[in-house]
Scaffold this active site. Structure first.
Site, short mmCIF file in Angstrom:
data_model
loop_
_atom_site.label_atom_id
_atom_site.label_comp_id
_atom_site.label_asym_id
_atom_site.label_seq_id
_atom_site.Cartn_x
_atom_site.Cartn_y
_atom_site.Cartn_z
N LEU A 6 -24.90 37.99 68.92
CA LEU A 6 -25.23 37.26 69.91
C LEU A 6 -24.35 36.06 70.26
CD1 LEU A 6 -27.10 34.70 68.92
CD2 LEU A 6 -28.48 36.67 68.56
N GLU A 27 -23.73 32.26 71.58
CA GLU A 27 -24.62 31.17 72.30
C GLU A 27 -24.25 30.73 73.73
OE1 GLU A 27 -24.43 27.74 69.51
OE2 GLU A 27 -24.39 29.06 67.68
N LYS A 42 -18.85 43.43 61.47
CA LYS A 42 -19.14 41.83 61.82
C LYS A 42 -18.20 41.03 61.63
CE LYS A 42 -21.22 38.35 63.25
NZ LYS A 42 -22.26 37.86 64.11
N LEU A 43 -17.54 41.04 60.37
CA LEU A 43 -16.49 40.02 60.46
C LEU A 43 -15.34 40.43 61.13
CD1 LEU A 43 -16.28 39.47 56.38
CD2 LEU A 43 -17.25 38.16 57.82
N ASN A 97 -15.61 39.67 64.80
CA ASN A 97 -15.25 37.96 65.31
C ASN A 97 -13.86 37.67 65.11
OD1 ASN A 97 -17.89 37.31 66.22
ND2 ASN A 97 -18.57 36.35 64.12
N GLY A 132 -14.32 27.26 68.93
CA GLY A 132 -15.28 26.41 67.89
C GLY A 132 -16.49 27.34 67.54
N CYS A 181 -19.27 30.43 63.80
CA CYS A 181 -18.94 31.79 63.36
C CYS A 181 -17.41 31.98 63.05
CB CYS A 181 -19.65 32.69 63.93
SG CYS A 181 -21.29 32.72 63.74
N PHE A 182 -16.64 31.77 64.09
CA PHE A 182 -15.33 32.46 64.02
C PHE A 182 -14.50 31.90 62.95
CE2 PHE A 182 -14.55 33.46 68.80
CZ PHE A 182 -15.48 34.49 68.81
N PHE A 236 -19.43 23.20 71.64
CA PHE A 236 -18.24 23.85 71.53
C PHE A 236 -17.80 24.94 72.54
CE2 PHE A 236 -19.49 28.28 70.32
CZ PHE A 236 -20.68 28.25 70.21
C1 UDX Z 1 -26.82 31.51 60.41
C2 UDX Z 1 -25.46 31.77 59.72
O1 UDX Z 1 -24.74 30.40 59.87
C3 UDX Z 1 -24.61 32.83 60.45
O2 UDX Z 1 -23.48 33.30 59.32
C4 UDX Z 1 -25.27 33.98 60.64
O3 UDX Z 1 -24.42 34.86 61.47
C5 UDX Z 1 -26.62 33.78 61.22
O4 UDX Z 1 -27.35 32.92 60.64
P1 UDX Z 1 -27.50 29.97 62.48
O5 UDX Z 1 -28.92 30.68 62.70
O6 UDX Z 1 -26.66 29.38 63.32
O7 UDX Z 1 -26.63 30.92 61.76
O8 UDX Z 1 -27.71 28.83 61.18
P2 UDX Z 1 -28.56 27.48 61.60
O9 UDX Z 1 -28.93 27.23 62.77
O10 UDX Z 1 -27.89 26.47 60.35
O11 UDX Z 1 -30.18 27.91 60.64
C6 UDX Z 1 -30.28 28.32 59.47
C7 UDX Z 1 -31.77 27.77 59.25
O12 UDX Z 1 -31.94 28.37 57.94
C8 UDX Z 1 -31.80 26.32 59.08
O13 UDX Z 1 -32.92 25.87 59.85
C9 UDX Z 1 -32.11 26.25 57.62
O14 UDX Z 1 -33.09 25.11 57.32
C10 UDX Z 1 -32.91 27.33 57.27
N1 UDX Z 1 -32.74 27.56 55.64
C11 UDX Z 1 -31.58 27.41 55.01
C12 UDX Z 1 -34.02 28.10 55.05
O15 UDX Z 1 -34.87 27.99 55.71
N2 UDX Z 1 -34.04 28.21 53.65
C13 UDX Z 1 -32.93 27.96 53.04
O16 UDX Z 1 -32.79 28.31 51.92
C14 UDX Z 1 -31.62 27.59 53.81
C1 UDX Z 2 -19.28 34.35 68.53
C2 UDX Z 2 -19.38 36.03 68.74
O1 UDX Z 2 -18.86 36.18 70.19
C3 UDX Z 2 -20.58 36.51 68.67
O2 UDX Z 2 -20.85 37.62 68.70
C4 UDX Z 2 -21.08 36.14 67.05
O3 UDX Z 2 -22.37 36.68 66.64
C5 UDX Z 2 -20.86 34.94 66.94
O4 UDX Z 2 -19.80 34.35 67.31
P1 UDX Z 2 -20.19 32.10 69.63
O5 UDX Z 2 -19.62 31.40 68.58
O6 UDX Z 2 -21.54 31.90 70.00
O7 UDX Z 2 -20.41 33.59 69.54
O8 UDX Z 2 -19.19 32.07 70.92
P2 UDX Z 2 -18.22 32.63 71.86
O9 UDX Z 2 -18.59 32.92 73.01
O10 UDX Z 2 -17.80 33.90 71.03
O11 UDX Z 2 -17.00 31.62 71.70
C6 UDX Z 2 -16.34 31.15 70.59
C7 UDX Z 2 -15.65 30.12 70.93
O12 UDX Z 2 -14.54 30.64 71.49
C8 UDX Z 2 -15.80 28.94 71.86
O13 UDX Z 2 -15.50 27.83 71.44
C9 UDX Z 2 -15.40 29.38 73.29
O14 UDX Z 2 -15.18 28.12 74.05
C10 UDX Z 2 -14.01 30.16 72.67
N1 UDX Z 2 -13.50 30.85 73.77
C11 UDX Z 2 -14.10 31.90 73.95
C12 UDX Z 2 -12.20 30.70 74.47
O15 UDX Z 2 -11.69 29.58 74.12
N2 UDX Z 2 -11.71 31.49 75.14
C13 UDX Z 2 -12.22 32.54 75.64
O16 UDX Z 2 -11.89 33.50 76.52
C14 UDX Z 2 -13.54 32.97 75.02
#
Ligand code: UDX
Ligand code: UDX
Length: 478
Positions: free
Chosen positions: A175, A177, A228-229, A232, A281, A284-285, A346
């Site tokens: 997904l 954002e 997945k890697l 991205n 930004g 993940c990327f 981002f």
């Molecule tokens: C995370 C990972 O960064 C990403 O690589 C993966 O693809 C999906 O999960 P995200 O949900 O965006 O992404 O992270 P974040 O918004 O930081 O949420 C993680 C949550 O885990 C935080 O709320 C943190 O408090 C919680 N956490 C962390 C726990 O509940 N237990 C822990 O031990 C560590």
């Molecule tokens: C990404 C992947 O799309 C998603 O599948 C994965 O699970 C998590 O990482 P996300 O980081 O939420 O999702 O946003 P994404 O829409 O992919 O954009 C990533 C960055 O690339 C953003 O900073 C965006 O502005 C930039 N971007 C994207 C560009 O600069 N140009 C484009 O054409 C598309």
């Protein structure tokens, strides 16, 4: 009941990590599977309180469509809690959705994922689970992490009288954002990797409640983790590719919008992810590419590692060259100048600022001594403070000319400034009143469009100077 039959009958799901991924994903599962109790747990009490906030505009994650779903299912079959022990105990399926940032020290620092929270979550599952539990990797993880999780799960010595068995699956999230809910409701594919066919079937049955069977792919564990890697990395590589060409457009008189359109119309290439901008930004990327680079180096595939690392280098270069262009256009000096930063997330439609290009660009402008007036429709001043304030701690003994201020009104944020930098592609920036803006700014007034979203003619008509990424206008001297 026979253990396998019991396994097919899922009544409780737990998700560890109430973040950008865990929260929306579980909200959709709860909405689509009303007979399953879904509990999202987190160690962060404040975050859980926000998820439980009765004001749905104060949820910790902003995603179009999310608050409507939360309003429907919260406290019915979706719960947010810090009671990890009981949620794990009763769960048939546990999703691990904790954050996995890049390690900042030790072996693999700067490249490898820090798995301490995945390890901690696995230990908690090993300690508190009862009976058979399907453990699902939702966080993006380095290839072969499933083996680490498995070893930890099987090594618990707590409560030896309680029988516990585990199946481990990889089910990466795809997904993005800003479109998370739509991506969850209508995904291109759902990927489930695992060796235990029954567990794979159980998880597939959940997704089948709203996703057609042909979109549910099953693979082995390692293919799933690696896919997945690689997904991205491919997406990020497209962004770096088009950004590298944006510089060439500026140098030759071409226009990146026209080039991107012409290239993208080739159906073999496709038109998605070809928008030039200030670099990618998001959480993940960069992390995932660095992980891939680390993996390649680990297996002595150094040429492959170098190839992917270049994607990150171009991204950093793009941000650097944009900031340098701003300085050049403002006569090489930003001390005593005011710059309006429009957009801090981002990308549009999210309040997430992780790895936002706006941060890097802002910090560089601050280093030059600029005063920044920052506006973003969704990012809070608190988030901006977190992103910028260590800059001021670092600068504490030097002469301070730089500063920043947060604005909730866009036109107020433009008053008295020498330049506007569009750093996020929020829709509202496209429709600004440029005549009014011209009258509010100090002259000569500049607009820097790093997202290629503005109508240049309209901006220039108002008397403003314009610079845009990939706009080779200055070189069109034929
Ligand atoms: C995370 C990972 O960064 C990403 O690589 C993966 O693809 C999906 O999960 P995200 O949900 O965006 O992404 O992270 P974040 O918004 O930081 O949420 C993680 C949550 O885990 C935080 O709320 C943190 O408090 C919680 N956490 C962390 C726990 O509940 N237990 C822990 O031990 C560590
Ligand atoms: C990404 C992947 O799309 C998603 O599948 C994965 O699970 C998590 O990482 P996300 O980081 O939420 O999702 O946003 P994404 O829409 O992919 O954009 C990533 C960055 O690339 C953003 O900073 C965006 O502005 C930039 N971007 C994207 C560009 O600069 N140009 C484009 O054409 C598309």
């Amino acid at each position: 009941m026979d253990k396998k039959k019991k396994q097919l009958n899922v009544s409780n799901i737990c998700c560890i990590g109430a973040g950008y991924v865990g929260g929306p994903t579980m909200a959709v599962i709860a909405d689509k599977c009303k007979n399953i109790k879904v509990t999202v747990v987190d160690i962060d009490q404040e975050r859980i309180n926000s998820w439980n906030n009765s004001d749905l505009d104060k949820l910790p994650v902003f995603e179009p469509g999310l608050k409507e779903i939360i309003g429907r299912v919260r406290k019915k079959n979706l719960f947010f809690s810090t009671d990890l022990e009981n949620s794990i105990k009763y769960a048939d399926i546990i999703f691990i959705s904790v954050n996995t940032p890049i390690k900042t020290s030790g072996l693999g620092a700067g490249y490898a994922s820090d798995l301490k929270w995945v390890e901690k979550s696995s230990r908690q599952i090993a300690d508190f689970s009862e009976g058979h539990t399907i453990v699902v990797e939702k966080s993006t993880l380095p290839v072969r992490t499933a083996k680490v999780i498995k070893d930890i799960l099987n090594s618990s010595t707590k409560n030896p009288e309680i029988s516990k068995t585990f199946s481990i699956l990889s089910n990466p999230e795809f997904l993005a954002e800003g479109t998370a809910i739509n991506d969850l409701l209508n995904p291109d594919r759902v990927l489930i990797g695992g060796e235990d066919n029954l567990a794979v079937q159980v998880l597939s049955e959940i997704y089948k409640k709203w996703i057609p069977q042909e979109k549910i792919l099953t693979t082995n564990l390692w293919s799933s983790e690696l896919s997945k890697l690689v997904s991205n990395a491919f997406l990020a590589q497209r962004v770096s590719s088009i950004n590298s060409i944006s510089a060439l457009c500026e140098a030759t008189g071409a226009d990146i919008k026209e080039v991107s359109n012409a290239v993208g119309l080739d159906s073999r290439i496709g038109n998605k992810f070809l928008n030039s901008g200030p670099g990618f930004g998001g959480s993940c990327f960069k992390k995932d590419i660095l992980n891939l680079v680390y993996l390649c180096k680990f297996f002595n595939l150094n040429e492959v590692a170098d190839f992917w690392y270049q994607t990150v280098l171009i991204n950093e270069w793009q941000q650097k060259r944009i900031y340098e262009e701003i300085v050049r256009k403002l006569f090489g000096n930003l001390s005593g100048k005011t710059i309006s930063i429009l957009g801090f997330s981002f990308k549009a439609n999210t309040n997430d600022t992780r790895e936002s290009p706006a941060i890097k660009i802002s910090r560089n402008l601050l280093i030059e001594g600029a005063h920044l007036q920052i506006y973003d429709p969704k990012v809070s001043s608190h988030q901006i403070r977190n992103a910028l304030n260590d800059f001021f701690e670092y600068k504490q003994n030097e002469e301070k000319t730089s500063s920043w201020r947060y604005f909730i009104d866009i036109y107020e944020s433009i008053k008295g400034s020498d330049a506007i930098v569009i750093t996020t592609e929020w829709n509202e920036f496209i429709y600004l009143d440029w005549k009014k803006i011209y009258s509010l700014m100090r002259k000569p007034a500049w607009v820097f469009d790093t997202r290629v979203i503005l109508d240049k003619a309209k901006v220039k008509e108002s008397g403003l100077n314009f610079w845009g990424v990939g706009d080779g206008f200055e070189k069109r001297d034929i």
